[in-house]
Design a protein around this motif. Structure first.
Motif, mmCIF file in Angstrom:
data_model
loop_
_atom_site.group_PDB
_atom_site.id
_atom_site.type_symbol
_atom_site.label_atom_id
_atom_site.label_comp_id
_atom_site.label_asym_id
_atom_site.label_seq_id
_atom_site.Cartn_x
_atom_site.Cartn_y
_atom_site.Cartn_z
ATOM 1 N N SER A 35 -57.932 -63.510 -45.727
ATOM 2 C CA SER A 35 -57.023 -64.696 -46.328
ATOM 3 C C SER A 35 -56.326 -65.464 -44.937
ATOM 4 N N GLN A 36 -55.789 -66.521 -45.386
ATOM 5 C CA GLN A 36 -55.151 -67.349 -44.435
ATOM 6 C C GLN A 36 -53.989 -66.385 -43.734
ATOM 7 N N ALA A 37 -53.132 -65.756 -44.679
ATOM 8 C CA ALA A 37 -52.002 -64.812 -44.132
ATOM 9 C C ALA A 37 -52.271 -64.078 -43.282
ATOM 10 N N GLN A 38 -53.397 -63.079 -43.450
ATOM 11 C CA GLN A 38 -54.182 -62.051 -42.832
ATOM 12 C C GLN A 38 -54.769 -62.671 -41.474
ATOM 13 N N SER A 39 -55.295 -63.950 -41.610
ATOM 14 C CA SER A 39 -55.812 -64.328 -40.446
ATOM 15 C C SER A 39 -54.796 -64.809 -39.440
ATOM 16 N N GLN A 40 -53.855 -65.415 -40.023
ATOM 17 C CA GLN A 40 -52.732 -65.730 -38.884
ATOM 18 C C GLN A 40 -52.142 -64.627 -38.538
ATOM 19 N N ALA A 41 -51.913 -63.382 -39.281
ATOM 20 C CA ALA A 41 -51.367 -62.317 -38.523
ATOM 21 C C ALA A 41 -52.319 -61.657 -37.600
ATOM 22 N N LEU A 42 -53.419 -61.561 -37.817
ATOM 23 C CA LEU A 42 -54.685 -60.995 -36.779
ATOM 24 C C LEU A 42 -54.510 -61.825 -35.659
ATOM 25 N N ALA A 43 -54.291 -63.148 -35.647
ATOM 26 C CA ALA A 43 -54.330 -64.170 -34.510
ATOM 27 C C ALA A 43 -53.178 -63.811 -33.629
ATOM 28 N N LYS A 44 -52.199 -62.979 -33.943
ATOM 29 C CA LYS A 44 -51.043 -62.567 -33.208
ATOM 30 C C LYS A 44 -51.340 -61.432 -32.294
ATOM 31 N N LEU A 45 -52.405 -60.822 -32.672
ATOM 32 C CA LEU A 45 -52.892 -59.541 -31.829
ATOM 33 C C LEU A 45 -53.141 -60.006 -30.745
ATOM 34 N N PRO A 46 -53.048 -58.923 -29.361
ATOM 35 C CA PRO A 46 -53.324 -59.348 -28.310
ATOM 36 C C PRO A 46 -54.794 -59.641 -28.183
ATOM 37 N N VAL A 47 -55.385 -60.708 -27.197
ATOM 38 C CA VAL A 47 -56.639 -61.068 -27.371
ATOM 39 C C VAL A 47 -57.661 -60.048 -26.944
ATOM 40 N N GLY A 48 -57.513 -59.131 -26.150
ATOM 41 C CA GLY A 48 -58.410 -57.969 -26.022
ATOM 42 C C GLY A 48 -58.453 -57.122 -27.416
ATOM 43 N N VAL A 49 -57.536 -57.080 -28.118
ATOM 44 C CA VAL A 49 -57.861 -56.399 -29.316
ATOM 45 C C VAL A 49 -58.785 -57.267 -30.304
ATOM 46 N N LEU A 50 -58.316 -58.712 -30.224
ATOM 47 C CA LEU A 50 -59.109 -59.670 -31.166
ATOM 48 C C LEU A 50 -60.677 -59.715 -30.809
ATOM 49 N N GLU A 51 -60.923 -59.561 -29.434
ATOM 50 C CA GLU A 51 -62.412 -59.560 -29.296
ATOM 51 C C GLU A 51 -63.067 -58.525 -29.894
ATOM 52 N N VAL A 52 -62.342 -57.192 -29.930
ATOM 53 C CA VAL A 52 -63.054 -56.082 -30.434
ATOM 54 C C VAL A 52 -62.953 -56.228 -31.868
ATOM 55 N N VAL A 53 -61.912 -56.750 -32.432
ATOM 56 C CA VAL A 53 -61.920 -56.813 -33.996
ATOM 57 C C VAL A 53 -63.102 -57.875 -34.515
ATOM 58 N N LEU A 54 -63.065 -58.914 -33.668
ATOM 59 C CA LEU A 54 -64.044 -59.949 -34.041
ATOM 60 C C LEU A 54 -65.553 -59.942 -33.341
ATOM 61 N N GLY A 55 -65.803 -58.950 -32.835
ATOM 62 C CA GLY A 55 -67.168 -58.867 -31.959
ATOM 63 C C GLY A 55 -67.916 -57.533 -32.527
#
Length: 357
Positions: free
Chosen positions: A293-313
């Motif tokens: 959801s938009q709220a979940q996405s905005q919360a995820l966007a606050k994670l460290p970039v290295g973590v996001l790269e794992v989450v999204l890859g």
């Protein structure tokens, strides 16, 4: 002296077959224009290329297209009808190949699971099993194209809220059928927000993939039941087409006898087809992405970039660890499919008869 001089005729034939499995002719196809594809191959210098709209057509029924050498050639092949190629070497080795990523204007990681080799050298048949992300953006032309492929059923692995937010466009048409089973995804998502390092994210996702064998057992069991009933061509999808669909594909390939490195290679392709930068850009803009959801996405966007790269890859280490954990818990993905998804040795043998060639 040639070792074959000491073998019987039957032994020599078996040895030749073993040699072909050990050093197969392999090929890939990628579209370069609406009217042409680029074929690349390894295992031989010179090859003959044949083309057909039937993925299982026998050689006498396939149209000769081109003799080529050097490991690469551009081939005239319109998008539709979908071209399937038979590439042959002078010594009799051959490989079937098609575009793995489908040429869809609104497709999202929509690709064919065919072409991967089992340990015995046979290939997963092209045009039988597809994997995809969300299908909401498929155009009318895309829908028509998929119907021409004979697609009969879509196993939608998404939760009810995801399906409501981004409905499958085939639901209105009723053809192909969309099969879905409801479940609560909340618990699976809650752990994402606690990941603070890339290592934690890799292990967290690996754990989640193993947990899918419980959370999505009804979905995966239904998928295998449909494959056994030969209801294909069949497509399976989630939102990004990489996690729930990634584990489903890993189970299918494992059951069909694909080596572990092949299972992991297929998983890793999602990041090649939908780079993490695609999602990161959406995250920066504060948009909903990946089935969140938009709220979940905005919360995820606050994670460290290295973590996001794992989450999204699709870091290969995630699938490697998940399969290792399945080995420890069940004795391997095939044993897990027997324990959790209703498969038996006879059913596995049937699946291999249907989907390997």
């Amino acid at each position: 002296m040639d070792r074959r001089l000491f073998l019987t005729a039957a032994g020599a034939t078996a040895l030749a077959a073993a040699d072909r499995v050990a050093s197969p002719l392999d090929a890939k196809v990628a579209r370069i224009t609406p009217e042409a594809v680029r074929l690349t191959w390894t295992g031989a210098n010179a090859v003959s290329v044949f083309v057909s709209a039937d993925p299982d057509a026998k050689k006498p029924a396939i149209r000769p297209l081109k003799a080529a050498s050097g490991g690469a050639a551009d081939l005239l092949a319109p998008v539709s009808p979908r071209p399937y190629f038979l590439v042959t070497a002078a010594d009799g080795r051959q490989v079937r190949v098609a575009e793995r990523l489908l040429p869809l204007a609104g497709g999202h990681n929509f690709r064919d699971l065919g072409g991967w080799r089992a340990a015995d050298g046979r290939q997963v048949r092209w045009g039988k099993i597809y994997r995809s992300g969300v299908m909401t953006d498929l155009t009318m032309a895309d829908l028509d194209y998929l119907r021409t492929l004979g697609l009969t059923v879509i196993c939608d692995l998404r939760s009810p809220s995801e399906r409501e937010a981004e409905p499958n466009p085939f639901l209105k048409a009723g053809d192909p059928k969309v099969a879905a089973i409801s479940y609560d995804r909340t618990t699976a998502l809650s752990g994402l927000m606690k990941m603070t390092t890339p290592e934690a994210a890799i292990q967290g996702f690996a754990n989640a993939y193993v947990d899918f064998l419980d959370l999505l057992a009804p979905h995966y069991a239904d998928m295998f039941a449909r494959l056994l009933a030969n209801q294909g061509p069949l497509a399976l999808n989630c939102s990004a087409g990489k996690d729930r669909t990634g584990m489903a594909s890993a189970l299918i390939l494992s059951v069909l006898g694909a080596p572990r490195q092949t299972v992991i290679a297929d998983y890793a392709l999602s990041e090649a087809y939908v780079p993490t930068s695609h999602y990161l850009e959406q995250a920066v803009r504060g948009e909903a992405f990946g089935g969140f959801s938009q709220a979940q996405s905005q919360a995820l966007a606050k994670l460290p970039v290295g973590v996001l790269e794992v989450v999204l890859g699709t870091n290969p280490e995630i699938m490697r660890r998940a399969l290792t954990a399945i080995d420890a818990r069940y004795g391997g993905p095939i044993a897990a499919a027997k324990a959790r998804l209703g498969l038996t040795d006879d059913k596995i043998a049937a699946l291999r008869r249907i989907y390997l060639g």
